[in-house]
Design a protein around this motif. Sequence first.
Motif, PDB file in Angstrom:
ATOM      1  N   VAL A   1       0.481   8.926   1.115  1.00 51.04           N
ATOM      2  CA  VAL A   1       0.076   8.215  -0.100  1.00 51.04           C
ATOM      3  C   VAL A   1      -1.396   7.870   0.074  1.00 51.04           C
ATOM      4  CG1 VAL A   1       2.363   7.273  -0.591  1.00 51.04           C
ATOM      5  CG2 VAL A   1       0.757   5.950   0.805  1.00 51.04           C
ATOM      6  N   LEU A   2      -2.073   7.657  -1.029  1.00 52.58           N
ATOM      7  CA  LEU A   2      -3.513   7.372  -1.006  1.00 52.58           C
ATOM      8  C   LEU A   2      -3.773   6.001  -1.609  1.00 52.58           C
ATOM      9  CD1 LEU A   2      -6.510   8.271  -0.636  1.00 52.58           C
ATOM     10  CD2 LEU A   2      -6.353   9.328  -2.914  1.00 52.58           C
ATOM     11  N   VAL A   3      -4.617   5.230  -0.949  1.00 59.70           N
ATOM     12  CA  VAL A   3      -5.031   3.922  -1.455  1.00 59.70           C
ATOM     13  C   VAL A   3      -6.546   3.928  -1.604  1.00 59.70           C
ATOM     14  CG1 VAL A   3      -5.102   1.443  -1.019  1.00 59.70           C
ATOM     15  CG2 VAL A   3      -3.085   2.770  -0.362  1.00 59.70           C
ATOM     16  N   ILE A   4      -7.024   3.604  -2.788  1.00 57.72           N
ATOM     17  CA  ILE A   4      -8.455   3.574  -3.071  1.00 57.72           C
ATOM     18  C   ILE A   4      -8.848   2.132  -3.355  1.00 57.72           C
ATOM     19  CG2 ILE A   4     -10.265   4.343  -4.648  1.00 57.72           C
ATOM     20  CD1 ILE A   4      -8.719   6.948  -5.004  1.00 57.72           C
ATOM     21  N   VAL A   5      -9.641   1.559  -2.458  1.00 65.20           N
ATOM     22  CA  VAL A   5     -10.086   0.167  -2.561  1.00 65.20           C
ATOM     23  C   VAL A   5     -11.530   0.139  -3.013  1.00 65.20           C
ATOM     24  CG1 VAL A   5     -10.514  -1.970  -1.284  1.00 65.20           C
ATOM     25  CG2 VAL A   5      -8.498  -0.585  -0.753  1.00 65.20           C
ATOM     26  N   GLY A   6     -11.810  -0.599  -4.073  1.00 65.40           N
ATOM     27  CA  GLY A   6     -13.175  -0.714  -4.571  1.00 65.40           C
ATOM     28  C   GLY A   6     -13.219  -0.578  -6.074  1.00 65.40           C
ATOM     29  N   ASP A   7     -14.433  -0.573  -6.576  1.00 68.00           N
ATOM     30  CA  ASP A   7     -14.632  -0.445  -8.021  1.00 68.00           C
ATOM     31  C   ASP A   7     -15.987   0.201  -8.250  1.00 68.00           C
ATOM     32  OD1 ASP A   7     -14.162  -0.672 -10.744  1.00 68.00           O
ATOM     33  OD2 ASP A   7     -13.450  -2.740 -10.594  1.00 68.00           O
ATOM     34  N   GLY A   8     -16.258   0.555  -9.490  1.00 71.11           N
ATOM     35  CA  GLY A   8     -17.525   1.180  -9.799  1.00 71.11           C
ATOM     36  C   GLY A   8     -17.461   1.945 -11.099  1.00 71.11           C
ATOM     37  N   PRO A   9     -18.566   2.602 -11.457  1.00 70.87           N
ATOM     38  CA  PRO A   9     -18.661   3.239 -12.771  1.00 70.87           C
ATOM     39  C   PRO A   9     -17.722   4.421 -12.958  1.00 70.87           C
ATOM     40  CG  PRO A   9     -20.530   3.852 -11.391  1.00 70.87           C
ATOM     41  CD  PRO A   9     -19.801   2.758 -10.671  1.00 70.87           C
ATOM     42  N   HIS A  10     -17.190   4.947 -11.868  1.00 72.22           N
ATOM     43  CA  HIS A  10     -16.357   6.151 -11.945  1.00 72.22           C
ATOM     44  C   HIS A  10     -14.865   5.833 -11.901  1.00 72.22           C
ATOM     45  CE1 HIS A  10     -16.475  10.447 -12.090  1.00 72.22           C
ATOM     46  NE2 HIS A  10     -15.947  10.655 -10.904  1.00 72.22           N
ATOM     47  N   ARG A  11     -14.512   4.552 -11.916  1.00 76.83           N
ATOM     48  CA  ARG A  11     -13.110   4.191 -11.673  1.00 76.83           C
ATOM     49  C   ARG A  11     -12.172   4.744 -12.746  1.00 76.83           C
ATOM     50  NH1 ARG A  11     -10.308  -1.674 -10.258  1.00 76.83           N
ATOM     51  NH2 ARG A  11      -8.149  -0.960 -10.543  1.00 76.83           N
ATOM     52  N   SER A  12     -12.498   4.568 -14.007  1.00 74.22           N
ATOM     53  CA  SER A  12     -11.573   5.005 -15.059  1.00 74.22           C
ATOM     54  C   SER A  12     -11.375   6.516 -15.012  1.00 74.22           C
ATOM     55  CB  SER A  12     -12.078   4.572 -16.438  1.00 74.22           C
ATOM     56  OG  SER A  12     -13.354   5.131 -16.703  1.00 74.22           O
TER      57      SER A  12
ATOM     58  N   LEU B   1       0.813  -1.215   0.000  1.00 75.35           N
ATOM     59  CA  LEU B   1       0.000   0.000   0.000  1.00 75.35           C
ATOM     60  C   LEU B   1       0.846   1.264   0.000  1.00 75.35           C
ATOM     61  CD1 LEU B   1      -2.838  -0.941   2.550  1.00 75.35           C
ATOM     62  CD2 LEU B   1      -2.734  -1.365   0.078  1.00 75.35           C
ATOM     63  N   SER B   2       2.043   1.201   0.594  1.00 72.06           N
ATOM     64  CA  SER B   2       2.874   2.400   0.698  1.00 72.06           C
ATOM     65  C   SER B   2       3.539   2.777  -0.616  1.00 72.06           C
ATOM     66  CB  SER B   2       3.931   2.216   1.787  1.00 72.06           C
ATOM     67  OG  SER B   2       4.813   1.169   1.437  1.00 72.06           O
TER      68      SER B   2
END
Length: 375
Positions: free
Chosen positions: A228-239, A192-193
């Motif tokens: 640092v930033l970690v974004i976990v997940g998915d969805g219609p806005h990911r791209s 993650l780092s």
Amino acid sequence: MKIAIVTETFLPSTDGIVTRLTASIEHYLEAGHEVIIIAPDLGVAQFGKARIHGMPTITLPFYRTKRFSLPSRKVGSLLKTYGPDIVHVVNPALLGAAGVYYAKKLGIPLLASYHTNLSQYLDFYGLPFMRGLVWLYLRSLHNRASINLCTSRTVREELITRKFRNVKIWKRGVDGRLFHPDRYDPNMRKRLSQGFADKKILLYVGRLASEKEIEKLRDIFNVSNQFVLVIVGDGPHRSALEEYFSGTDTLFTGFLYGEELAAAFASSDVFVFPSTTETLGLVLLEAMASGLPVVAARSGPTCEQVKHEKTGLLFDPADHDGFIAAVRRFEDKRARDAMSAAAYQESFGKGWKEVAEQALHYYWQTAKKGNNSGS
């Protein structure tokens, strides 16, 4: 008791609704109750001893990464064959509308639960003019149920104001064995780092959709080099988000599950939650159980979970500088450690058993009333 759950979303989807349902159903089954689940067909046919009856799915033009099921007569035939003591319709809108209709038609006691603030979402999808119609539609479905459950005091107050009847609060819960500071994993921390071992990890977990306002997080990099930033997940806005965060120290992991997700929580430093459209936000409690202080947009549901200046910091959604300042408070290890300990303590006593038992109490209450109290 024979329980039929009709839901707009279920496994393998992952969100707060599915987390609550799976935890509750596990308890129902352990207690000896029978359960069937009627849900969109996403390839999963069984959950423990509970059969999942999958309904044909479609995609909607404005949300192509998620599959939905339309109302179907098959719901009626399944309920008639199964003969449940109670039908619980979760978030009735599309498939759930059939659950409401056929439960009433067959004379089966009906309970409904409200989990998603659809009317607020309309603003983010360019459909604010439909808000009144959506509230009218949802109220007409929910008011056919004997009892309506929701997940926060704030939402209950709004539903009552909008003339929803018999609204009760369904408690929040967390799996304290899974989400725990002891899930810290040095290998996960290294992942993650992103090669910056001396930086603090900001974590976001949730659906990647425009209403979540994740874009706000990017500006942190303009004023601080400590994160640092970690974004976990998915969805219609990911791209769109991946493009927007390009060139920053941001990692998109996609969905994480189970112990891997728990390790991501416990191996991070601060949980960030910019959304104001939640009806609860179970990830907040999962973060706190993992020992993470929270930075969250101030809203009714977040105020019910985060104690400002104790378990985290709440910021005015309209005050962007205030948000940045709140995050920067956690550059200080002493602030992180103090609120981390308080956040962990706050999660005690909020297991899923109590949540499931509460729902069962309402099931029995609804079954005793019969099916005559809805309109």
